[in-house]
Design a protein around this motif. Structure first.
Motif, PDB file in Angstrom:
ATOM      1  N   UNK A 323      -7.725  -6.904   2.210  1.00  0.00           N
ATOM      2  CA  UNK A 323      -6.791  -5.817   2.516  1.00  0.00           C
ATOM      3  C   UNK A 323      -5.663  -5.813   1.492  1.00  0.00           C
ATOM      4  N   UNK A 324      -5.121  -7.019   1.255  1.00  0.00           N
ATOM      5  CA  UNK A 324      -3.971  -7.148   0.369  1.00  0.00           C
ATOM      6  C   UNK A 324      -4.353  -6.786  -1.066  1.00  0.00           C
ATOM      7  N   UNK A 326      -6.678  -4.802  -2.296  1.00  0.00           N
ATOM      8  CA  UNK A 326      -6.884  -3.371  -2.511  1.00  0.00           C
ATOM      9  C   UNK A 326      -5.553  -2.646  -2.679  1.00  0.00           C
ATOM     10  N   UNK A 327      -4.578  -2.994  -1.837  1.00  0.00           N
ATOM     11  CA  UNK A 327      -3.281  -2.316  -1.909  1.00  0.00           C
ATOM     12  C   UNK A 327      -2.513  -2.753  -3.162  1.00  0.00           C
ATOM     13  N   UNK A 328      -2.669  -4.044  -3.525  1.00  0.00           N
ATOM     14  CA  UNK A 328      -1.967  -4.572  -4.704  1.00  0.00           C
ATOM     15  C   UNK A 328      -2.419  -3.849  -5.974  1.00  0.00           C
ATOM     16  N   UNK A 330      -3.321  -0.740  -6.220  1.00  0.00           N
ATOM     17  CA  UNK A 330      -2.611   0.540  -6.212  1.00  0.00           C
ATOM     18  C   UNK A 330      -1.157   0.350  -6.638  1.00  0.00           C
ATOM     19  N   UNK A 331      -0.549  -0.737  -6.140  1.00  0.00           N
ATOM     20  CA  UNK A 331       0.851  -1.023  -6.461  1.00  0.00           C
ATOM     21  C   UNK A 331       1.039  -1.160  -7.972  1.00  0.00           C
TER      22      UNK A 331
ATOM     23  N   UNK B 283      -5.023   4.966   0.684  1.00  0.00           N
ATOM     24  CA  UNK B 283      -4.849   4.489  -0.689  1.00  0.00           C
ATOM     25  C   UNK B 283      -4.813   5.620  -1.711  1.00  0.00           C
ATOM     26  N   UNK B 308       5.400  -3.049  -0.172  1.00  0.00           N
ATOM     27  CA  UNK B 308       4.429  -1.975  -0.367  1.00  0.00           C
ATOM     28  C   UNK B 308       3.143  -2.253   0.423  1.00  0.00           C
TER      29      UNK B 308
END
Lengths: 352, 352
Positions: A323-324, A326-328, A330-331, B283, B308
């Motif tokens: 989960x982390x 995938x979002x990282x 994008x960040x 996302x 984030x």
């Protein structure tokens, strides 16, 4: 409606947000288990307008709406399913053998006995077409029961729970806050107790009916009830009068669903109980300097509040590295100036 | 074991961590749904020694161990349950009426037909004690089937899946990485397909057996199979020979559990599919300046990586405000110097 008033009171409680949130939390988990996440999607769309800081109101409205939206089509679908089945088996009634009462009623009774998989065998198809039709009917009935009817049952239990709060408030003269706190932290326990007591009532009603109307002796009446609610349906004892079968149509549907829900809530209760104790364990465990290093996501030798929350939620098993990650990703894309934080400058730069 | 080798290969894949993690993610969700979170607890204890940065190895070991630990007691419990039942109904065999073959076999067959709630009615209790015993047996059987046997079935499907990977690798000459990626992102789809194809095989085997051994005509054989696997059990057609009942004991247990698992995996597949598209939606949604403000947990006008991630995971519905609030309370307690971050200084100060 009176029940909505109480629900509003429960959900708009001013201070004790943590408990109310726990309620929505449990609800959310339950929905996910049942394959419904439309509320989260609705939230997402609402968040274009409503800030994330106030998820409470949007969810409480959403909850009632969703339940009502779900209930009506389920009911219509069930009616259409039973209607079609009854018509088919009514037209083919000369291909059904066994104890007969009234043509239309027998067809409806046969449909209910088949779709709930009780299958007494007091009425059985005796032609190739009727047999194949019954096969088709039971498979679709299983899917309907398992995937759709459980939703409707869940909705009814949710509604009942609000009345329970009112009753407890009046009887024990407790503050609404105390009762709602108890009800919210042990939601699935109360759901289980509610469905279990409804089930006991249905057992008693069924036994009494078979004893007084179908004239079975007491043991046989109880035996027939057990054989029916578990969908066993040996069929040596069943409903053989027109009145009996009219009663059976409603009683079999509600009691079989009720028992299945009891088991589902019991499993939920067990899961939530384990999750609660795990969360407690994680929160009381000593935070060591080694944890400090592991939790430090951006490597600045200091653990910010958000880093700490992420670390602890990972420990609780609520989120995981995937989960982390995938979002990282994008960040990193959004962080235009690669400063390690997103600021208004990143937006200005990306738009240039 | 060969299968373990492949599993090791799949799980220790060097680069593509995100997909392997998604596998453990799905596994974890599934376990939670089934009421098992012991793996997360084990992890917690392991984390005293193993860093959180490497959850992969600990989970892959843990997974195999857990499955094997679960399978043995389930099997023993099932054997004890069927053994006790068979003994009771064997001793009370003169209180059971119907088509008889061999005393011991009939008792075992009666137990299986009862615990799976098929309830043909070809053998029925005809004394008060036998009737009450049957009632008790079917209730406990339902609990056993619903809460415990599904675990064992899940374990078997997990094992089978590894063989499937090998087969696909050989047949299509694909790289292990490609196959495992596909298998991992659509885990519940493959589980469903595996259990569905096993179910079709069991249907064919059952129909053939009833046709050739029990000498039913083709439609009746198929009708009896459908009536059995769905636990309908009208009972006009059933197993009436000693050989037939020996076969039935194994076949009824496996086919009824298999069909139930099919429905469960289908529901899982639907849920995971919705969750995946929701995550994708979150996302790809544009991150606006308003989001920037909402995500800024510590109010420093900049959104750090951890802030984030928290914000996006909240949007995905994976965590909620309640989870965050509980951990934030702990954070405030640990932040001894109230700097807004945890550093080594906080530890030194708290120990003074």
């Amino acid at each position: 409606m009176g029940s909505d008033e109480t629900q509003q009171l429960l959900l708009s409680e001013p201070r004790d947000h943590s408990h109310v949130n726990e309620k929505t939390d449990l609800l959310q988990r339950r929905r996910t288990r049942r394959g419904r996440i439309s509320d989260t999607e609705t939230n997402l769309l609402q968040e274009q307008n409503v800030s994330l800081q106030t998820p409470l109101d949007s969810q409480s409205i959403d909850e009632t709406q969703e339940a009502e939206l779900n209930f009506k089509p389920v009911f219509l679908f069930l009616a259409a399913y039973l209607g079609t089945g009854t018509l088919c088996f009514f037209l083919a009634s000369y291909q059904i053998q066994g104890i007969k009462t009234n043509g239309f009623l027998d067809a409806l009774y046969f449909c209910v006995v088949t779709m709930t998989t009780v299958g007494y065998g007091d009425l059985v198809p005796n032609s190739t077409i009727a047999k194949l039709l019954a096969c088709l009917y039971v498979f679709t009935g299983m899917a309907l029961g398992g995937l759709i009817l459980s939703k409707a049952a869940d909705y009814v239990v949710e509604k009942q729970e609000v009345y329970l709060v009112k009753a407890i408030c009046k009887a024990e003269k407790l503050g609404l806050e105390e009762v709602s706190k108890e009800l919210v932290t042990k939601k699935s326990k109360y759901k289980f107790l509610l469905s279990a007591s409804t089930f006991v009532v249905l057992m008693i009603v069924g036994t009494a009916f078979l004893y007084f109307v179908e004239k079975l002796d007491f043991v046989d009446a109880f035996y027939c009830v057990c054989s029916t609610v578990t969908t066993l349906g040996y069929g040596d004892k069943s409903f053989s009068t027109a009145i009996g079968r009219t009663f059976a149509v409603f009683w079999i549907l509600s009691s079989t669903i009720c028992l299945a829900q009891c088991f589902a809530y019991l499993a939920d209760f067990y899961t939530e109980d384990r999750q609660r104790s795990l969360a407690k364990m994680v929160l009381t465990r000593k935070f060591s300097p080694r944890d400090l290093e592991a939790a430090d996501l951006d490597g600045d030798k200091a653990v910010s509040a958000a880093e700490f929350v992420l670390y602890k939620l990972k420990e609780m098993g609520k989120i995981n590295q995937e989960d982390v990650t995938a979002v990282m990703e994008l960040f990193r894309k959004l962080d235009y100036d690669q400063s390690g934080t997103l600021t208004e400058a990143d937006f200005r730069n990306s738009e240039v």
